[in-house]
Design a protein around this motif. Structure first.
Motif, PDB file in Angstrom:
ATOM      1  N   ALA A   1       0.822  -1.209   0.000  1.00 18.00           N
ATOM      2  CA  ALA A   1       0.000   0.000   0.000  1.00 18.00           C
ATOM      3  C   ALA A   1       0.856   1.259   0.000  1.00 18.00           C
ATOM      4  O   ALA A   1       0.552   2.229  -0.718  1.00 18.00           O
ATOM      5  N   TYR A   2       1.933   1.257   0.773  1.00 23.70           N
ATOM      6  CA  TYR A   2       2.773   2.451   0.872  1.00 23.70           C
ATOM      7  C   TYR A   2       3.461   2.742  -0.451  1.00 23.70           C
ATOM      8  O   TYR A   2       3.663   3.905  -0.825  1.00 23.70           O
ATOM      9  N   GLY A   3       3.833   1.677  -1.173  1.00 21.66           N
ATOM     10  CA  GLY A   3       4.444   1.881  -2.479  1.00 21.66           C
ATOM     11  C   GLY A   3       3.484   2.569  -3.441  1.00 21.66           C
ATOM     12  O   GLY A   3       3.870   3.474  -4.194  1.00 21.66           O
ATOM     13  N   ILE A   4       2.215   2.148  -3.434  1.00 20.93           N
ATOM     14  CA  ILE A   4       1.216   2.781  -4.296  1.00 20.93           C
ATOM     15  C   ILE A   4       1.004   4.241  -3.900  1.00 20.93           C
ATOM     16  O   ILE A   4       0.985   5.146  -4.749  1.00 20.93           O
ATOM     17  N   LEU A   5       0.881   4.494  -2.600  1.00 17.31           N
ATOM     18  CA  LEU A   5       0.632   5.855  -2.132  1.00 17.31           C
ATOM     19  C   LEU A   5       1.806   6.782  -2.428  1.00 17.31           C
ATOM     20  O   LEU A   5       1.618   7.937  -2.832  1.00 17.31           O
ATOM     21  N   MET A   6       3.045   6.282  -2.250  1.00 17.35           N
ATOM     22  CA  MET A   6       4.210   7.119  -2.506  1.00 17.35           C
ATOM     23  C   MET A   6       4.369   7.425  -3.994  1.00 17.35           C
ATOM     24  O   MET A   6       4.843   8.500  -4.376  1.00 17.35           O
ATOM     25  N   PHE A   7       3.972   6.490  -4.844  1.00 17.78           N
ATOM     26  CA  PHE A   7       4.038   6.752  -6.280  1.00 17.78           C
ATOM     27  C   PHE A   7       3.138   7.934  -6.644  1.00 17.78           C
ATOM     28  O   PHE A   7       3.549   8.854  -7.359  1.00 17.78           O
ATOM     29  N   PHE A   8       1.913   7.938  -6.134  1.00 19.29           N
ATOM     30  CA  PHE A   8       0.996   9.017  -6.467  1.00 19.29           C
ATOM     31  C   PHE A   8       1.339  10.290  -5.698  1.00 19.29           C
ATOM     32  O   PHE A   8       1.014  11.395  -6.165  1.00 19.29           O
ATOM     33  N   ALA A   9       2.006  10.156  -4.554  1.00 25.13           N
ATOM     34  CA  ALA A   9       2.506  11.354  -3.883  1.00 25.13           C
ATOM     35  C   ALA A   9       3.584  12.022  -4.734  1.00 25.13           C
ATOM     36  O   ALA A   9       3.623  13.258  -4.866  1.00 25.13           O
TER      37      ALA A   9
END
Length: 510
Positions: free
Chosen positions: A432-440
């Motif tokens: 989940a953090y990888g997905i969120l950091m990509f869009f961040a």
């Protein structure tokens, strides 16, 4: 690879010190790029939206490439990656001093420096997590303040260097300072593995424990060895027979022994090709299955309404919340604030208050009676209101107060991992953090250019910051609406699924 028990001290404090200075040296200039932004506007005469791409790329590329950065650190280790990234950051800064146009800066400052910063962040967080367990939160908090202190100091330092040596001289000196990252990297002694060095074939034997497909490869290797031994023994017999001149004992072989040897080699080669082809097919099937599992878990994550709202909120937050650190100096100049009134650079105010916000919000998140998700929502709503108030600030004092508020609330990055863990569970945190950091990172890259384009169209920052404040407020209210029910129950469906181990982990999942 399994490491020895984390020492929670000892050489770990040296790791914390050098990681602090690494983030200080690599993030100082990119976070304080607002000082350079004004000089680039005057030097190249481009629009504010196009020029803002330089700073936004430097901040966004590292987040966008976080999976690649994690793979590099996992494959090569923190020390080599830090030393290599030190050359990237220093080289990119020095190369930027020779930029003939803004497009060259997109590559030299935006991509090269941004990628180097992403690699360094991953390396420092990873090795710190290896050295600390019970004190991991404290250690990560200490090293994360390095970037904020760097923002505070580099804002004033770059302004001073530009005054004495010009823009090109400033970038050369800042690039030379970044070479100290190499010294910091040399002190990142890797934590010793708990296993003693073993023979080379042990590495092959260890693989089936993680990937069962390799058990077939191990069998194939044994078959290949036996086949080769048989072929070599047959070849040896034929050669000895030829040397002794005893042709009749070999039956039909006495007619053409060379043909027999060639036939044996061909059969061996065909068997090896067939075995390797079978193995490749099985490996491709397993990779496809892992890909399907990854996609299935991604879909399951987005079925969680709080995670979907968090995804929207972090994207909108980075679109609207990042531009002030890049554009606040130009906002002061556009508001006709005199140079002599600028007691301290506004970017420095943002930097020091970000460090304070990270520490205080992190402490608040440790209290059991505080709901971390609601705390994060409060920071978003107050930040959106502060952004909307910027057009009404016409003096240095009011701009400094708003900069301090924005900087403090930007420190909510320190509680974002807590929020993500509460939302999806610890077993799904890396995914989940990888997905969120990509869009961040995507939001970081898009925010400043959008605000700059608003200025180019309207010739004022008022509409631009209304838009920024609206984005952050919208993200906060969407997250609030999704979190109004007991949001812990949203994890039940995800907690039933078995965790899957991938070839990379996002470094900032600690």
């Amino acid at each position: 690879m399994e490491f020895t028990k984390s020492p929670d001290g000892g050489w770990g404090w040296v790791i914390v010190l050098v990681s602090f200075f690494t983030q200080f040296l690599c993030y100082g200039s990119p976070l304080a790029v607002g000082v350079l932004y004004i000089e680039w506007l005057d030097a190249f005469g481009e629009g504010k939206g196009k020029t803002a791409w330089v700073g936004s790329l430097a901040s966004g590329v590292g987040l966008l490439a976080s999976p690649v950065c994690s793979i590099c650190v996992s494959s090569f280790g923190a020390r080599p990656v830090t030393i290599f990234s030190g050359f990237l950051v220093a080289g990119g800064l020095m190369l930027s001093s020779f930029a003939p146009n803004i497009y060259f800066l997109f590559f030299s400052y935006g991509i090269i420096v941004g990628l180097g910063c992403g690699l360094l962040y991953t390396a420092t967080v990873t090795i710190t997590c290896q050295y600390f367990d019970s004190r991991r939160g404290l250690a990560l908090g200490l090293i994360s303040t390095g970037s904020s202190v760097g923002l505070f100091i580099y804002a004033a330092l770059q302004r001073l260097l530009i005054e004495f040596y010009g823009l090109d001289g400033c970038l050369l000196i800042v690039g030379a300072l970044a070479l100290n990252i190499l010294a910091c990297g040399s002190l990142m002694r890797p934590l010793q593995s708990s296993d003693c060095p073993l023979p080379e074939k042990t590495a092959v034997e260890n693989v089936p424990e993680r990937y069962s497909i390799y058990s077939e490869k191990e069998k194939t290797l044994e078959e290949n060895i036996s086949i080769l031994e048989k072929s070599y023994s047959c070849e040896g017999k034929c050669k000895s027979t030829l040397a002794n001149g005893d042709w009749k004992q070999e039956g039909p072989l006495h007619k053409n022994p060379t043909t027999m040897i060639h036939t044996k080699e061909t059969e061996t080669y065909k068997k090896k090709v067939a075995e390797q082809t079978y193995f490749c097919k099985q490996l491709a099937k397993r990779k496809w299955q892992l890909y399907r599992n990854y996609c299935g878990e991604t879909v399951a994550l987005f079925k969680n309404k709080v995670f979907s709202a968090l995804f929207i909120a972090i994207f909108l937050f980075d679109i609207g919340g990042f531009p002030p650190s890049l554009l606040m100096e130009d906002v002061a100049r556009s508001s006709n604030v005199r140079e002599e009134d600028l007691i301290m650079p506004l970017i420095s105010v943002i930097g020091i208050m970000t460090a304070v916000g990270k520490l205080l919000l992190g402490i608040l998140a440790d209290f059991k009676w505080i709901n971390t998700l609601y705390l994060y929502v409060v920071t978003l709503i107050i930040m959106g209101l502060a952004l909307c108030a910027i057009p009404f600030a016409k003096s240095y004092v009011t701009l400094a107060i708003l900069s301090g508020i924005l900087g403090f609330l930007t420190g909510n990055w320190s509680i974002f991992p807590y929020v993500t863990t509460k939302t999806v569970g610890i077993e799904n945190l890396a995914h989940a953090y990888g997905i969120l950091m990509f869009f961040a990172g995507l939001g970081n890259s898009l925010g400043p250019p959008i605000v700059g384009w608003f200025y180019d169209w309207t010739h004022t920052y008022d509409t631009a910051f209304y838009f920024s404040g609206f984005c952050v407020l919208l993200g906060g209210f969407i997250l609030l609406l999704a979190a109004l029910p007991p949001w812990e129950t949203c994890n039940k469906q995800l907690s039933k699924s078995a965790p899957t181990t991938y070839l990379y982990k996002v470094a900032s999942n600690a």
